[in-house]
Design a protein around this motif. Structure first.
Motif, PDB file in Angstrom:
ATOM      1  N   ASN A 198      50.564  32.859 -36.898  1.00 15.08           N
ATOM      2  CA  ASN A 198      50.423  32.084 -38.140  1.00 15.08           C
ATOM      3  C   ASN A 198      50.001  30.646 -37.885  1.00 15.08           C
ATOM      4  O   ASN A 198      49.741  30.247 -36.754  1.00 15.08           O
ATOM      5  N   SER A 199      49.957  29.865 -38.950  1.00 16.95           N
ATOM      6  CA  SER A 199      49.475  28.480 -38.884  1.00 16.95           C
ATOM      7  C   SER A 199      50.588  27.487 -39.219  1.00 16.95           C
ATOM      8  O   SER A 199      50.314  26.337 -39.532  1.00 16.95           O
ATOM      9  N   ARG A 200      51.828  27.961 -39.198  1.00 10.41           N
ATOM     10  CA  ARG A 200      52.900  27.098 -39.696  1.00 10.41           C
ATOM     11  C   ARG A 200      54.207  27.530 -39.034  1.00 10.41           C
ATOM     12  O   ARG A 200      54.763  28.584 -39.376  1.00 10.41           O
ATOM     13  N   THR A 201      54.703  26.729 -38.112  1.00 13.00           N
ATOM     14  CA  THR A 201      55.905  27.087 -37.345  1.00 13.00           C
ATOM     15  C   THR A 201      57.043  27.529 -38.269  1.00 13.00           C
ATOM     16  O   THR A 201      57.745  28.494 -37.992  1.00 13.00           O
ATOM     17  N   THR A 202      57.223  26.796 -39.373  1.00 13.60           N
ATOM     18  CA  THR A 202      58.360  27.014 -40.274  1.00 13.60           C
ATOM     19  C   THR A 202      58.459  28.443 -40.811  1.00 13.60           C
ATOM     20  O   THR A 202      59.557  28.911 -41.077  1.00 13.60           O
TER      21      THR A 202
ATOM     22  N   SER B 201      48.331  15.909 -47.663  1.00 14.04           N
ATOM     23  CA  SER B 201      49.647  16.400 -47.245  1.00 14.04           C
ATOM     24  C   SER B 201      50.607  15.226 -47.160  1.00 14.04           C
ATOM     25  O   SER B 201      50.193  14.054 -47.136  1.00 14.04           O
TER      26      SER B 201
ATOM     27  N   SER C 143      54.028  15.530 -39.340  1.00  9.22           N
ATOM     28  CA  SER C 143      53.526  15.803 -37.983  1.00  9.22           C
ATOM     29  C   SER C 143      52.929  14.611 -37.237  1.00  9.22           C
ATOM     30  O   SER C 143      52.332  14.802 -36.182  1.00  9.22           O
TER      31      SER C 143
END
Ligand SMILES: Cc1ncc(COP(=O)(O)O)c(C=O)c1O
Length: 444
Positions: free
Chosen positions: A33-37, A125, A156
């Motif tokens: 995916n593109s999002r650790t969360t 963002s 980030s």
């Protein structure tokens, strides 16, 4: 929908759609995916659709959504008014190399509501908004360093990641050590960030005074979600305001999340006006967004009309009219009455959670305000990141209860910080509380 019955989670079954999607995803994205969360082991559920307070995964299971894309969807999923505004805009174009009236409208609304905001600029963002705020503070003061609070998340940007995930092993015995979050963080970044303890007047005062000639900004989230969702004490914030004013340091509030606690954001409840405020999430109506706002004086560093700006600010999709249209409707729907209703529901869920823990004789407490709540499985007095930091046993308890909740139709982040949306009412709140009481029993 009955949420208290435990169900088998289809997305974890061997032939599940989620497993198939995850295996495909891993071939083209690191970790899929593109999002650790959004990652969870062995793989996450995949979202198929959402409607109001409900999210449906690709294996067909419905859950009440207390994640709301990490607080951004304050009107839940697929809100009809927001959709109508977006569809209307789509037919006229989605992005232009010219400004549009839509950004003026959203800027007018935000500056009318948020006490510190005279001028505002949009980003894509919250991370970018925070980054631009820090660049503005450096440009305004001509100083290199920032101060931030231990354990607080601000997106980030390298500098604000410092000491985000400090542990008892490396956080330092007294004054917090600057610790790296991402491998390879340059020492110069760590050296340019002064780490402070939230709600600790004595040490904050001492460290600000020690670094007063080098500090461009003090960055503060008035209710940091990753550091226990503990509200900043009014006297503490007032003292930080006095000190920053005295030393010409920019005070920047990060209200990316806390803007959802009141019509004028958390700052309107604290009665303290920062110089800059970063915003995001709810102001985009579910679309990618961020904004940095503040006094006209500090914000003038972005002004290109008086020669090249002191802090140049670009961005291909900044203030794109689709986001602006969605954000305007979302914010207009958030009337003072709607905030009052969310406050009442928030009190109800916090009280229900506390009663459930009491009833089960499990030590615990709940923090938060308005539509935000955080469940803690300990009764230590909470004031900052260190006091809210979990022991391994507490972390295990959180994990077990989380699993039980998700398996009872309640979607909530793994660290048990939930949030409400406007399509919810007493029904969803009662469902949450019953599921939580049952989850506590089951997780014993
Ligand atoms: C307080 C705070 N600041 C900044 C950010 C970064 O926002 P974004 O994810 O839009 O980059 C977040 C995201 O959760 C946040 O919670």
């Amino acid at each position: 929908m009955v949420v208290t019955n435990r169900f088998e989670e289809r997305f974890l079954e061997p032939g599940s759609d989620a497993k198939r999607l995850y295996e495909r995803a891993r071939k083209v994205m690191p970790g899929g995916n593109s999002r650790t969360t959004v990652y969870q082991a062995p793989h996450p559920p995949y979202a198929a659709r959402g409607s109001g307070a409900v999210i449906v995964d690709t294996d067909g299971q419905e859950r009440f959504d207390f994640v709301n894309n990490y607080t951004s969807l304050i009107h839940g999923h697929a809100d009809a008014d927001i959709n109508a505004a977006v569809i209307e805009q789509l037919q006229w174009g989605t992005a232009f190399g010219m400004p549009t009236e839509s950004e003026i409208k959203l800027a007018e609304l935000i500056s009318a509501r948020v006490p510190s905001v005279e001028h505002v600029r949009f980003t894509n963002s919250g991370s970018e908004a925070v980054m631009m705020g820090i660049k503005a503070a450096r440009a305004f003061t001509g100083r290199p360093k920032i101060a931030k609070f231990e354990g607080c998340y601000h997106g980030s940007y390298d500098f604000v990641e410092v000491s985000l995930a400090s542990t008892p092993e490396n956080w330092g015995a007294d004054d917090p050590t600057s610790t790296a979050y991402s491998w390879g963080t340059p020492q110069s970044v760590l050296d340019d960030v002064v780490v402070l303890k939230f709600n600790d007047i004595e040490s904050t005062e001492r460290l600000i005074e020690q670094h007063k000639h080098e500090l461009a900004a003090v960055l503060m989230d008035p209710m940091p979600m990753r550091a226990g969702l503990i509200p900043a004490e009014a006297a503490f914030v007032q003292r930080v305001r006095e000190l920053t004013k005295q030393y010409g340091i920019v005070l920047m509030f990060d209200e990316v999340v806390s803007l959802r606690v009141a019509y004028g954001g958390a700052q309107s409840l604290l009665g303290v006006t920062p110089d800059l405020t970063s915003m995001a999430k709810i102001i985009g109506g579910g679309f990618p967004v961020g904004a940095i706002g503040g006094s006209a004086e500090v914000m003038s560093v972005f002004d290109p009309s008086q020669g090249y700006p002191r802090a140049p600010h670009g961005g291909t999709f900044n203030a794109n009219p689709v986001t602006m249209a969605a954000g305007l409707v979302a914010m207009e729907k958030l009337t003072p009455q709607e905030f009052e209703r969310l406050d009442r529901l928030g009190d109800m869920v916090r009280e229900g959670i506390a009663e459930a823990m009491d009833g089960a004789r499990i030590p615990g407490q709940v923090t938060g305000r308005g539509s935000l709540f955080h469940i803690h499985f300990h009764d230590r007095p909470l004031s900052d990141y260190r006091s809210s930091h979990l022991t391994p046993e507490e972390a295990l308890k959180v994990k077990r209860v989380h699993r039980e909740l998700v398996g009872r139709g309640v979607f909530i982040p793994g660290f048990l910080v939930g949030n409400l949306s406007t399509p919810m009412d007493e029904g969803e709140v009662s469902a949450f509380v019953s599921a939580f009481a049952d989850a506590l029993d089951a997780a014993r």
